[in-house]
Design a protein around this motif. Structure first.
Motif, short mmCIF file in Angstrom:
data_model
loop_
_atom_site.label_atom_id
_atom_site.label_comp_id
_atom_site.label_asym_id
_atom_site.label_seq_id
_atom_site.Cartn_x
_atom_site.Cartn_y
_atom_site.Cartn_z
N ALA A 121 0.83 -1.21 0.00
CA ALA A 121 0.00 0.00 0.00
C ALA A 121 0.85 1.25 0.00
CB ALA A 121 -0.91 -0.01 1.22
N ASP A 122 1.97 1.23 0.74
CA ASP A 122 2.86 2.40 0.77
C ASP A 122 3.55 2.61 -0.57
OD1 ASP A 122 2.19 2.90 3.36
OD2 ASP A 122 3.89 1.81 4.22
N VAL A 123 3.87 1.50 -1.27
CA VAL A 123 4.53 1.61 -2.57
C VAL A 123 3.57 2.15 -3.64
CG1 VAL A 123 5.59 0.28 -4.46
CG2 VAL A 123 6.20 -0.21 -2.08
N LEU A 124 2.37 1.59 -3.69
CA LEU A 124 1.43 1.95 -4.76
C LEU A 124 0.54 3.13 -4.41
CD1 LEU A 124 0.31 -1.62 -5.90
CD2 LEU A 124 2.07 -0.16 -6.90
N GLY A 125 0.52 3.53 -3.13
CA GLY A 125 -0.37 4.62 -2.71
C GLY A 125 -0.22 5.89 -3.51
N PRO A 126 1.00 6.43 -3.69
CA PRO A 126 1.14 7.68 -4.47
C PRO A 126 0.65 7.55 -5.91
CG PRO A 126 3.13 7.22 -3.22
CD PRO A 126 2.27 6.00 -3.11
N TYR A 127 0.89 6.39 -6.53
CA TYR A 127 0.46 6.21 -7.92
C TYR A 127 -1.07 6.13 -8.02
CZ TYR A 127 5.39 5.11 -8.41
OH TYR A 127 6.75 5.18 -8.37
N ILE A 128 -1.69 5.50 -7.03
CA ILE A 128 -3.16 5.44 -7.04
C ILE A 128 -3.76 6.83 -6.86
CG2 ILE A 128 -5.15 4.59 -5.73
CD1 ILE A 128 -3.60 2.03 -5.23
N LYS A 129 -3.12 7.65 -6.01
CA LYS A 129 -3.61 9.03 -5.84
C LYS A 129 -3.45 9.84 -7.12
CE LYS A 129 -2.72 9.13 -0.88
NZ LYS A 129 -1.89 9.67 0.22
N VAL A 130 -2.35 9.60 -7.84
CA VAL A 130 -2.15 10.30 -9.13
C VAL A 130 -3.23 9.89 -10.13
CG1 VAL A 130 -0.63 10.51 -11.13
CG2 VAL A 130 0.32 10.64 -8.83
N LEU A 131 -3.49 8.58 -10.22
CA LEU A 131 -4.52 8.10 -11.15
C LEU A 131 -5.90 8.63 -10.76
CD1 LEU A 131 -3.42 4.36 -11.58
CD2 LEU A 131 -3.20 6.23 -13.24
#
Length: 290
Positions: A121-131
């Protein structure tokens, strides 16, 4: 055996008297509720008709309830330039339904995985927020260009709109699970799959199903917007054509049809919620309604 309860007047009331009083109060509330519900559309539609009839609102731009009714009759009796209204309605519903199912399944799976794996979740969190920050309606144009005017781009846009709503609710639902309960279950020897099946998923169901009420409305929006951008059939295409012909009555008539579809879906989702979450204690509002 009936019990006695002290009343407000100091007289002793039996249990059956209390039940009769409660039943009468509930019936009065239900009657007032339905009267208020009926009055709202009567006032809104009646006021709309009155204002357009006297000319305070221009019916050329805002339509008129009687004109909308005539458009509905025309749509269901004469059809449209793109086939019968039933054909176009079915195409839009199927696109929204497929998009709803695809977005819901992927949202639940990704939400459960990331909710249980903090590192991922910490790794993918920023990318999900960008999407999530990308205006997803704009994706409709990209999907139309990439995949043509068929059903797939409509399903894809509807699923993208649904995905983030379900994902964030599933993710938060997993995070809200009592960690002490999970620790106790693991101490007793439960496997990760058993923890997910018997603790995590049932606990997150409240959040997930609550998101479905909003998600289906967004699936309808995604299908309609994609049809407005480019389609050969569908309610969105009818709305687009009516807009080009300066026909607000048909636009409102199409909106009314989709409102009925959405309300029906909302009713079915509520039935599903009651069945799946029948184990859940009633909320304060539900207790007051009883």
């Amino acid at each position: 055996m009936s019990s006695t309860i002290p009343g407000r007047t100091g007289l002793v009331e039996t249990e059956s008297d209390v039940q009769v009083t409660s039943l009468r109060a509930r019936r009065r509330r239900t009657r007032k509720l339905w009267i208020a519900r009926i009055l709202v559309p009567v006032i809104v539609i009646g006021g709309w008709q009155l204002l357009t009839s006297v000319g305070w609102l221009d019916k050329f731009f805002f339509g008129q309830p009687t004109g909308i009714w005539h458009s509905l009759v025309h749509l269901f009796t004469k059809g449209t330039a793109f086939g019968t209204i039933w054909l176009n309605l079915w195409i839009t519903i199927s696109e929204a339904l497929y998009g709803f199912l695809l977005g819901t399944v992927t949202g639940i799976v990704v939400g459960l995985i990331l909710g249980q794996n903090r590192f991922l979740a910490d790794v993918l969190g920023p990318y999900i927020k960008v999407l999530n920050s990308i205006p997803r309606i704009i994706l409709g144009s990209i999907f139309i260009v990439a995949f043509g005017l068929g059903t797939f781009p409509k399903v894809l846009l509807a699923s993208v709109l649904v995905f983030f709503i379900v994902f964030f609710n599933a993710f938060q639902g997993v995070r809200e699970v009592d960690q002490n309960l999970i620790a106790n279950i693991r101490v007793l020897g439960a496997s990760p799959l058993q923890v997910a099946r018997h603790v995590t998923i049932p606990s997150a169901l409240t959040w997930i199903i609550a998101s479905l009420h909003t998600a289906f409305g967004f699936a309808i929006i995604g299908a309609l917007v994609a049809e407005v951008l480019g389609a050969q059939h569908g309610i969105g295409l009818i709305i687009s054509q009516a807009q080009g012909n300066f026909d607000p009555d048909t636009v409102f008539a199409s909106m009314a049809i989709m409102a009925v579809v959405t309300l029906t879906a909302e009713y079915l989702i509520t039935l599903l919620e009651r069945r799946v979450l029948s184990w859940r204690p009633p909320s304060r509002w539900e207790i007051q309604a009883i």
